[in-house]
Design a protein around this motif. Sequence first.
Motif, short mmCIF file in Angstrom:
data_model
loop_
_atom_site.label_atom_id
_atom_site.label_comp_id
_atom_site.label_asym_id
_atom_site.label_seq_id
_atom_site.Cartn_x
_atom_site.Cartn_y
_atom_site.Cartn_z
N ARG A 14 136.97 33.20 -12.69
CA ARG A 14 137.54 34.15 -11.74
C ARG A 14 138.69 34.98 -12.31
NH1 ARG A 14 137.97 34.12 -6.59
NH2 ARG A 14 140.20 33.68 -6.64
N ALA A 15 139.31 34.56 -13.37
CA ALA A 15 140.50 35.26 -13.88
C ALA A 15 140.13 36.56 -14.59
CB ALA A 15 141.26 34.35 -14.84
N ALA A 16 141.10 37.44 -14.68
CA ALA A 16 141.01 38.62 -15.54
C ALA A 16 141.94 38.34 -16.72
CB ALA A 16 141.44 39.87 -14.79
N ILE A 17 141.34 37.95 -17.84
CA ILE A 17 142.12 37.69 -19.06
C ILE A 17 142.10 38.99 -19.84
CG2 ILE A 17 142.34 36.29 -21.14
CD1 ILE A 17 140.58 34.17 -19.69
N TYR A 18 143.19 39.73 -19.84
CA TYR A 18 143.16 41.06 -20.44
C TYR A 18 143.86 41.14 -21.78
CZ TYR A 18 147.18 41.07 -17.31
OH TYR A 18 148.30 40.72 -16.61
N ASP B 199 145.03 35.56 -12.11
CA ASP B 199 144.05 34.58 -11.63
C ASP B 199 144.02 34.46 -10.12
OD1 ASP B 199 146.42 33.20 -11.29
OD2 ASP B 199 145.87 31.52 -12.55
N ALA B 200 144.65 35.43 -9.44
CA ALA B 200 144.61 35.46 -7.97
C ALA B 200 144.72 36.91 -7.51
CB ALA B 200 145.75 34.63 -7.39
N ASP B 201 144.12 37.21 -6.37
CA ASP B 201 144.21 38.53 -5.77
C ASP B 201 145.54 38.63 -5.04
OD1 ASP B 201 143.82 41.00 -4.59
OD2 ASP B 201 142.51 40.21 -3.01
N THR B 202 146.58 39.10 -5.73
CA THR B 202 147.92 39.13 -5.14
C THR B 202 148.24 40.46 -4.46
OG1 THR B 202 148.89 39.80 -7.26
CG2 THR B 202 148.83 37.43 -6.77
N ASN B 203 147.43 41.50 -4.71
CA ASN B 203 147.70 42.79 -4.08
C ASN B 203 146.79 43.06 -2.88
OD1 ASN B 203 145.30 43.43 -5.34
ND2 ASN B 203 146.17 44.96 -6.70
N GLY B 204 145.91 42.10 -2.55
CA GLY B 204 145.10 42.20 -1.35
C GLY B 204 143.96 43.19 -1.38
N ASP B 205 143.51 43.59 -2.58
CA ASP B 205 142.41 44.54 -2.65
C ASP B 205 141.04 43.88 -2.74
OD1 ASP B 205 142.36 43.61 -5.25
OD2 ASP B 205 142.60 45.58 -6.19
N GLY B 206 141.00 42.55 -2.70
CA GLY B 206 139.73 41.82 -2.73
C GLY B 206 139.18 41.57 -4.11
N GLU B 207 139.91 41.95 -5.15
CA GLU B 207 139.46 41.79 -6.54
C GLU B 207 140.58 41.16 -7.36
OE1 GLU B 207 136.44 42.52 -7.31
OE2 GLU B 207 135.86 43.80 -5.64
N ILE B 208 140.21 40.48 -8.44
CA ILE B 208 141.19 39.98 -9.39
C ILE B 208 141.11 40.85 -10.63
CG2 ILE B 208 141.93 38.03 -10.81
CD1 ILE B 208 140.65 36.19 -8.73
N THR B 209 142.17 41.64 -10.87
CA THR B 209 142.24 42.60 -11.97
C THR B 209 143.65 42.56 -12.56
OG1 THR B 209 143.04 44.48 -10.67
CG2 THR B 209 140.64 44.11 -10.70
N PRO B 210 143.87 43.28 -13.67
CA PRO B 210 145.23 43.36 -14.21
C PRO B 210 146.23 44.02 -13.27
CG PRO B 210 143.65 43.91 -15.90
CD PRO B 210 142.88 43.81 -14.60
N ALA B 211 145.77 44.64 -12.17
CA ALA B 211 146.68 45.22 -11.18
C ALA B 211 147.36 44.14 -10.35
CB ALA B 211 145.92 46.19 -10.27
N ASP B 212 146.85 42.92 -10.39
CA ASP B 212 147.49 41.80 -9.68
C ASP B 212 148.67 41.29 -10.49
OD1 ASP B 212 145.81 41.40 -7.28
OD2 ASP B 212 144.23 41.16 -8.78
N ARG B 213 149.45 40.39 -9.91
CA ARG B 213 150.62 39.86 -10.60
C ARG B 213 150.19 39.14 -11.87
NH1 ARG B 213 155.64 39.50 -6.96
NH2 ARG B 213 156.45 39.33 -9.03
#
Length: 167
Positions: A57-61, A101-115
């Motif tokens: 589930r994580a975004a490892i960037y 590794d968590a959707d912290t911005n509430g957009d429904g996706e886990i991306t580098p835009a999250d914390r």
Amino acid sequence: PILAVSSLAVSVTVLPLGGVQEYEGSFSSGSAGTWTRNLLFHDGATGAMRWLREDDRAAIYSWEVLREGAPGMAATEVEEGGGRGAVGQGKVLGIRYELADADTNGDGEITPADRNRVALSGAAGDGLVTVLRDADELRGYSAPAQGRLFVFFQREEKEWVAELDLA
């Protein structure tokens, strides 16, 4: 990209598991992003394989092999091809990862835009531990020296530095 990590103690090949996800990027909307979702480690000496994380589930960037005295870099996988520092001099201290590794911005996706989180593991991908949580932006890293690594980051519009003990 495939990454080979070699030192006197370990010879490991790292294979990324990628994924594509739609997200609202900072420069365009509705663009597709590609990030590594997990990393598979293969031990050349024993043939053993293991995943870095239990889920995908994580975004490892970004990830970087940490070598004593080697310059710290904050290159992203998309721009620079993934793992850094695999080739070089100096003792391998481990691997550093930047991930969400968590959707912290509430957009429904886990991306580098999250914390952002910074995590460390051993050179063979063992012992993954999060060492810095909830950074708004990661600024960069010092060169690992004397078993220490400095992480420069922003949280809640303030600049911070964290000192990590790599021993």
